[in-house]
Design a protein around this motif. Structure first.
Motif, mmCIF file in Angstrom:
data_model
loop_
_atom_site.group_PDB
_atom_site.id
_atom_site.type_symbol
_atom_site.label_atom_id
_atom_site.label_comp_id
_atom_site.label_asym_id
_atom_site.label_seq_id
_atom_site.Cartn_x
_atom_site.Cartn_y
_atom_site.Cartn_z
ATOM 1 N N VAL A 15 -17.758 28.572 18.190
ATOM 2 C CA VAL A 15 -17.649 29.138 19.546
ATOM 3 C C VAL A 15 -17.282 27.998 20.489
ATOM 4 O O VAL A 15 -17.630 26.842 20.252
ATOM 5 N N SER A 16 -16.577 28.320 21.567
ATOM 6 C CA SER A 16 -16.135 27.283 22.487
ATOM 7 C C SER A 16 -17.307 26.785 23.331
ATOM 8 O O SER A 16 -18.335 27.441 23.447
ATOM 9 N N GLY A 17 -17.137 25.602 23.903
ATOM 10 C CA GLY A 17 -18.162 25.052 24.784
ATOM 11 C C GLY A 17 -19.079 24.048 24.128
ATOM 12 O O GLY A 17 -19.941 23.463 24.780
ATOM 13 N N GLY A 18 -18.931 23.835 22.812
ATOM 14 C CA GLY A 18 -19.794 22.872 22.133
ATOM 15 C C GLY A 18 -21.218 23.368 22.025
ATOM 16 O O GLY A 18 -21.491 24.564 22.128
ATOM 17 N N LEU A 19 -22.157 22.427 21.852
ATOM 18 C CA LEU A 19 -23.554 22.798 21.619
ATOM 19 C C LEU A 19 -24.465 22.422 22.783
ATOM 20 O O LEU A 19 -25.685 22.461 22.643
ATOM 21 N N VAL A 20 -23.870 22.054 23.926
ATOM 22 C CA VAL A 20 -24.671 21.844 25.136
ATOM 23 C C VAL A 20 -24.022 22.585 26.300
ATOM 24 O O VAL A 20 -22.800 22.698 26.375
ATOM 25 N N VAL A 21 -24.860 23.118 27.195
ATOM 26 C CA VAL A 21 -24.358 23.842 28.368
ATOM 27 C C VAL A 21 -24.165 22.820 29.478
ATOM 28 O O VAL A 21 -24.964 22.690 30.404
ATOM 29 N N SER A 22 -23.095 22.042 29.363
ATOM 30 C CA SER A 22 -22.863 20.913 30.247
ATOM 31 C C SER A 22 -21.367 20.705 30.415
ATOM 32 O O SER A 22 -20.581 21.054 29.527
ATOM 33 N N THR A 23 -21.000 20.121 31.549
ATOM 34 C CA THR A 23 -19.587 19.838 31.803
ATOM 35 C C THR A 23 -19.167 18.478 31.259
ATOM 36 O O THR A 23 -18.037 18.053 31.453
ATOM 37 N N ILE A 24 -20.089 17.779 30.592
ATOM 38 C CA ILE A 24 -19.744 16.486 29.999
ATOM 39 C C ILE A 24 -18.603 16.676 28.997
ATOM 40 O O ILE A 24 -18.481 17.721 28.356
ATOM 41 N N GLU A 25 -17.768 15.658 28.849
ATOM 42 C CA GLU A 25 -16.685 15.729 27.870
ATOM 43 C C GLU A 25 -17.268 15.909 26.475
ATOM 44 O O GLU A 25 -18.203 15.210 26.073
ATOM 45 N N GLN A 26 -16.722 16.863 25.733
ATOM 46 C CA GLN A 26 -17.108 17.057 24.343
ATOM 47 C C GLN A 26 -15.833 17.085 23.503
ATOM 48 O O GLN A 26 -15.036 18.010 23.638
ATOM 49 N N ARG A 27 -15.697 16.075 22.644
ATOM 50 C CA ARG A 27 -14.510 16.020 21.785
ATOM 51 C C ARG A 27 -14.759 16.890 20.547
ATOM 52 O O ARG A 27 -14.673 16.445 19.403
ATOM 53 N N ALA A 62 -19.690 29.898 26.250
ATOM 54 C CA ALA A 62 -19.028 30.300 24.997
ATOM 55 C C ALA A 62 -17.988 31.368 25.289
ATOM 56 O O ALA A 62 -18.216 32.554 25.086
ATOM 57 N N GLU A 63 -16.841 30.941 25.769
ATOM 58 C CA GLU A 63 -15.799 31.880 26.172
ATOM 59 C C GLU A 63 -15.117 32.527 24.963
ATOM 60 O O GLU A 63 -14.757 33.697 24.990
ATOM 61 N N TYR A 64 -14.927 31.727 23.900
ATOM 62 C CA TYR A 64 -14.249 32.218 22.703
ATOM 63 C C TYR A 64 -15.165 32.069 21.491
ATOM 64 O O TYR A 64 -15.944 31.117 21.401
ATOM 65 N N GLN A 65 -15.037 33.010 20.539
ATOM 66 C CA GLN A 65 -15.883 32.954 19.347
ATOM 67 C C GLN A 65 -15.095 33.415 18.125
ATOM 68 O O GLN A 65 -14.429 34.440 18.180
ATOM 69 N N HIS A 66 -15.191 32.638 17.038
ATOM 70 C CA HIS A 66 -14.669 33.099 15.750
ATOM 71 C C HIS A 66 -15.802 33.793 14.997
ATOM 72 O O HIS A 66 -16.946 33.327 14.985
ATOM 73 N N GLU A 67 -15.482 34.908 14.350
ATOM 74 C CA GLU A 67 -16.480 35.695 13.606
ATOM 75 C C GLU A 67 -17.031 34.865 12.439
ATOM 76 O O GLU A 67 -16.273 34.207 11.715
ATOM 77 N N PRO A 68 -18.353 34.856 12.235
ATOM 78 C CA PRO A 68 -18.969 33.921 11.284
ATOM 79 C C PRO A 68 -18.626 34.144 9.816
ATOM 80 O O PRO A 68 -18.481 33.171 9.068
ATOM 81 N N VAL A 69 -18.506 35.387 9.356
ATOM 82 C CA VAL A 69 -18.184 35.609 7.949
ATOM 83 C C VAL A 69 -16.762 35.135 7.658
ATOM 84 O O VAL A 69 -16.492 34.468 6.649
ATOM 85 N N ALA A 70 -15.842 35.431 8.571
ATOM 86 C CA ALA A 70 -14.443 35.032 8.374
ATOM 87 C C ALA A 70 -14.296 33.514 8.360
ATOM 88 O O ALA A 70 -13.627 32.952 7.481
ATOM 89 N N ILE A 71 -14.940 32.842 9.318
ATOM 90 C CA ILE A 71 -14.781 31.371 9.347
ATOM 91 C C ILE A 71 -15.526 30.728 8.190
ATOM 92 O O ILE A 71 -15.104 29.705 7.659
ATOM 93 N N SER A 72 -16.619 31.354 7.737
ATOM 94 C CA SER A 72 -17.332 30.819 6.575
ATOM 95 C C SER A 72 -16.403 30.784 5.364
ATOM 96 O O SER A 72 -16.333 29.784 4.633
#
Length: 361
Positions: A15-27, A62-72
């Protein structure tokens, strides 16, 4: 303390946005190319599992999300040893559909898929899907039936089930999964209902980040209840890992993440999850007592305090193992670089400390 080496899983950033709810740069990127490379890096670094998240709607960064079974399935195709845990939400999914999907993937990959049954915390998501929102303990009761159906379908030739949420009549699944007796079943939660359900039906119990003392209380409760059922349950704990060459560097990164937190998103997330946590009869569910700073990381990962030098983090991981933790579910700021750094700098120290403690024991 377990004689088995402690295991490591990483949160798949599907899912987009990384694993923190922050505006810090996340590569860190949610796309499939990034995730394929990350899965290969994690496998090489010594991670045994990746956990694909379940989100149906946008929100809290989390604006965008890939479905978990498909990405697995996609990540399993890109790796050789990594086991991928697909998160599934009872309600939108029927357990037989999931059982069939995962049995096929297990066949395709030689037994490398698992499931994390998520009972649900996001009421708005259920509303958007037109799904009924059950009371707290009812959600866990449904999840328990869901797991009983999964295991029955995976292990019995003809399976029948008469529950309040699911009913089956002589259902036969072929082919069965490769794994025996079935793919591993993970489940999270901190409430009494979550711990009770884990003791009865789950193989693994995930808890939010916490201190060793807080984790020990949950471990002892789950294991005692499982023993009374004639079962054993393994324990995983969430942790946001910030490993740097000096503790000062690591603490500065943590402070920067919190200083750049998105207050609107954090508070909205906090209101939703605290409602879910406080809704348990005893008011002790996940996030019920989380602070603003805790909520900047989705699953209280800062609380586990795996923040510092490789040596400090390795010592704290072995301390978690000493209170009964079998697996650390890891999140990072810049996944690709930091997973590689963890595998090179931290994991060897963990194995050294484990070996030393085993000699003493």
């Amino acid at each position: 303390m377990s004689q088995q080496p402690i295991k490591f899983a990483y949160w798949i950033p599907n899912v987009s946005g990384g694993l923190v709810v922050s505006t810090i740069e996340q590569r860190t990127d949610w796309g499939i190319d990034y995730n394929r490379r990350l899965a290969q890096t994690a496998e090489k670094a010594g991670f045994e599992y990746g956990l694909a998240q379940i989100r149906f709607t946008a929100g809290y960064g989390a604006e965008y999300q890939h479905e978990p079974v498909a990405i697995s399935h996609a990540l399993l195709a890109a790796t050789e040893k990594l086991k991928v845990i697909a998160a599934i939400l009872p309600g939108p999914w029927h357990p037989v559909v999931v059982a069939k999907q995962l049995a096929s993937i297990d066949q395709f990959t030689g037994g490398r898929v698992a499931i994390n049954v998520v009972s649900g915390w996001f009421r708005g998501e259920f509303y958007a899907l037109g799904e009924p929102w059950l009371e707290h303990d009812e959600r866990y009761r449904r999840s328990e039936e869901f797991i009983r159906v999964l295991k029955g379908v995976w292990t019995e030739e003809k399976f029948s089930f008469q529950g309040d949420f699911y009913r089956l009549h002589d259902y036969s699944l072929k082919p069965k999964p490769v794994q025996q007796p079935h793919p591993e079943v993970f489940q999270g939660g901190s409430s009494r209902a979550a711990r009770d359900m884990a003791a009865r039906v789950s193989d693994w119990y995930f808890t939010n980040g916490n201190t060793p003392e807080g984790i020990k209380a949950q471990v002892d409760d789950v294991r005692a209840k499982a023993a009374a059922e004639g079962r054993s349950v393994k324990i995983g704990v969430n942790a946001f890992i910030i490993a740097r060459d000096t503790e000062q560097e690591a603490r500065a990164v943590l402070q920067d993440i919190i200083d750049r937190a998105n207050p609107e998103a954090v508070n909205a997330f906090g209101a939703e999850v605290k409602n879910a946590g406080a809704a348990s009869p005893e008011g002790e569910g996940n996030w019920a007592k989380s602070s603003f700073e805790d909520l900047v990381q989705y699953n209280d990962g800062f609380k586990t305090n795996l923040i510092g030098t490789p040596q400090q983090i390795a010592e704290r991981i072995v301390a978690l193992k000493a209170v009964g933790v079998d697996l650390v579910l890891s999140a990072f700021l810049h996944f690709q670089e930091e997973v590689e750094y963890f595998g090179r700098k931290v994991l060897p120290l963990v194995r050294e400390l484990e070996a030393q403690r085993q000699k003493v024991a």
